[in-house]
Design an enzyme around this catalytic site. Sequence first.
Site, mmCIF file in Angstrom:
data_model
loop_
_atom_site.group_PDB
_atom_site.id
_atom_site.type_symbol
_atom_site.label_atom_id
_atom_site.label_comp_id
_atom_site.label_asym_id
_atom_site.label_seq_id
_atom_site.Cartn_x
_atom_site.Cartn_y
_atom_site.Cartn_z
ATOM 1 N N ARG A 1 14.040 -40.339 17.669
ATOM 2 C CA ARG A 1 15.240 -40.230 18.494
ATOM 3 C C ARG A 1 14.945 -40.864 19.848
ATOM 4 O O ARG A 1 13.793 -40.940 20.286
ATOM 5 C CB ARG A 1 15.630 -38.768 18.697
ATOM 6 C CG ARG A 1 15.908 -37.993 17.409
ATOM 7 C CD ARG A 1 16.187 -36.535 17.711
ATOM 8 N NE ARG A 1 16.504 -35.781 16.496
ATOM 9 C CZ ARG A 1 15.617 -35.115 15.773
ATOM 10 N NH1 ARG A 1 14.327 -35.116 16.143
ATOM 11 N NH2 ARG A 1 15.977 -34.451 14.687
ATOM 12 N N LYS B 1 13.096 -31.635 18.005
ATOM 13 C CA LYS B 1 14.004 -30.538 18.322
ATOM 14 C C LYS B 1 13.370 -29.200 17.956
ATOM 15 O O LYS B 1 12.682 -29.091 16.949
ATOM 16 C CB LYS B 1 15.321 -30.714 17.564
ATOM 17 C CG LYS B 1 16.184 -31.856 18.092
ATOM 18 C CD LYS B 1 17.521 -31.883 17.386
ATOM 19 C CE LYS B 1 18.432 -32.944 17.976
ATOM 20 N NZ LYS B 1 19.754 -32.979 17.308
ATOM 21 N N HIS C 1 20.381 -44.823 18.281
ATOM 22 C CA HIS C 1 20.447 -44.099 17.007
ATOM 23 C C HIS C 1 20.632 -45.050 15.826
ATOM 24 O O HIS C 1 20.324 -44.689 14.675
ATOM 25 C CB HIS C 1 21.589 -43.088 17.052
ATOM 26 C CG HIS C 1 21.333 -41.873 16.215
ATOM 27 N ND1 HIS C 1 20.375 -40.922 16.539
ATOM 28 C CD2 HIS C 1 21.893 -41.455 15.053
ATOM 29 C CE1 HIS C 1 20.370 -39.976 15.627
ATOM 30 N NE2 HIS C 1 21.284 -40.278 14.701
ATOM 31 N N ARG D 1 17.428 -45.495 14.121
ATOM 32 C CA ARG D 1 17.074 -44.316 13.334
ATOM 33 C C ARG D 1 17.817 -44.340 11.998
ATOM 34 O O ARG D 1 17.247 -44.050 10.949
ATOM 35 C CB ARG D 1 17.415 -43.060 14.137
ATOM 36 C CG ARG D 1 17.019 -41.733 13.483
ATOM 37 C CD ARG D 1 17.134 -40.621 14.525
ATOM 38 N NE ARG D 1 17.189 -39.294 13.955
ATOM 39 C CZ ARG D 1 16.129 -38.557 13.671
ATOM 40 N NH1 ARG D 1 14.902 -39.038 13.857
ATOM 41 N NH2 ARG D 1 16.266 -37.336 13.189
ATOM 42 N N HIS E 1 14.245 -33.623 10.245
ATOM 43 C CA HIS E 1 15.417 -32.817 9.922
ATOM 44 C C HIS E 1 14.979 -31.455 9.402
ATOM 45 O O HIS E 1 14.064 -31.359 8.589
ATOM 46 C CB HIS E 1 16.268 -33.504 8.854
ATOM 47 C CG HIS E 1 17.050 -34.663 9.373
ATOM 48 N ND1 HIS E 1 17.575 -35.642 8.549
ATOM 49 C CD2 HIS E 1 17.423 -35.008 10.634
ATOM 50 C CE1 HIS E 1 18.224 -36.529 9.283
ATOM 51 N NE2 HIS E 1 18.137 -36.172 10.548
ATOM 52 N N TYR F 1 22.239 -40.203 4.296
ATOM 53 C CA TYR F 1 21.668 -41.537 4.132
ATOM 54 C C TYR F 1 21.665 -41.974 2.677
ATOM 55 O O TYR F 1 21.664 -43.166 2.388
ATOM 56 C CB TYR F 1 20.258 -41.590 4.721
ATOM 57 C CG TYR F 1 20.245 -41.332 6.198
ATOM 58 C CD1 TYR F 1 20.739 -42.273 7.092
ATOM 59 C CD2 TYR F 1 19.775 -40.133 6.708
ATOM 60 C CE1 TYR F 1 20.758 -42.037 8.454
ATOM 61 C CE2 TYR F 1 19.780 -39.884 8.075
ATOM 62 C CZ TYR F 1 20.280 -40.843 8.938
ATOM 63 O OH TYR F 1 20.305 -40.599 10.286
#
Length: 284
Positions: free
Chosen positions: A135, A159, A230, A233, A256, A265
């Site tokens: 990211r 995250k 992004h 990514r 994720h 995706y």
Amino acid sequence: MQHVWLEKGLSASTCDAYQRDLLQLFRWLRDSLLKCDEATILNYLAFRQRSGASARSSARAMSTLRGFYTYAIERGLINHNPCAHIQLPKLGRALANVLTEEDVDDLLNAPLVEKRLWEFRDRVMLELMYATGLRVSEIVNLPTSAVNVRQGVVRVLGKGSKERIVPLGEDAQDWLQRYLHNIRPELLKGGACNELFPSIRAQRMSRQTFWHGIKRYAQRAGIEKPVSPHSLRHAFATHLLNHGADLRSVQLMLGHETLSTTQIYTHVATQRLKNIHSQHHPRG
């Protein structure tokens, strides 16, 4: 309330977005947020829709409000959550406007690496983002100690303060090696900066600065579709799947939490296969 969000491991940018959501409702109300009832929240959502807000941004706003009112109930400030029975807007799973492999090559070649130190730095950042799927917040905050060029891996704190290790690939390793030995010391000019990619003032680069840089390189490369940090990514994940990578591995590299987040995706990759089939199969 920001300290509560931070304690939950949310990123600073996510906390800022939540604060903006609460501030927007406060400005619309021109009164205390604690005086809201369900009808008021529904009127606010209708106002957002009339103003052109997307279903995704309204869903995030509702999530923010639910969290805020839950927090207020826990502290005895109100007796009920006015958002409790309001359904979140339904989100479609639109296919991402993914860069092709040719687009990525053009974008990576856009910085003038022989003429400007900071464009060499930007080329390395682009290479690293495409090689790892980081990211933008992760790459601008990436410390030098997180990269092991010799082993060909980068350690990322994503995250929720969750750490993951992602392979670099030979091209990214080569660019990083040259950058660390020749370019980064020149950018620092004797100064000190913990981040791998300092600004031209030898300080931490902002996400906005890098975002504008990518826009400039995309324009220089003649890429007409929308391009953002992004986008790389998205391209990282989609191109891996197109070349046979399994979904679980891509999930781990992207950081994720759930596999369902990564599955969008597969829709992109499947659509590409359908397009190839219709174009090249004799009965397509």
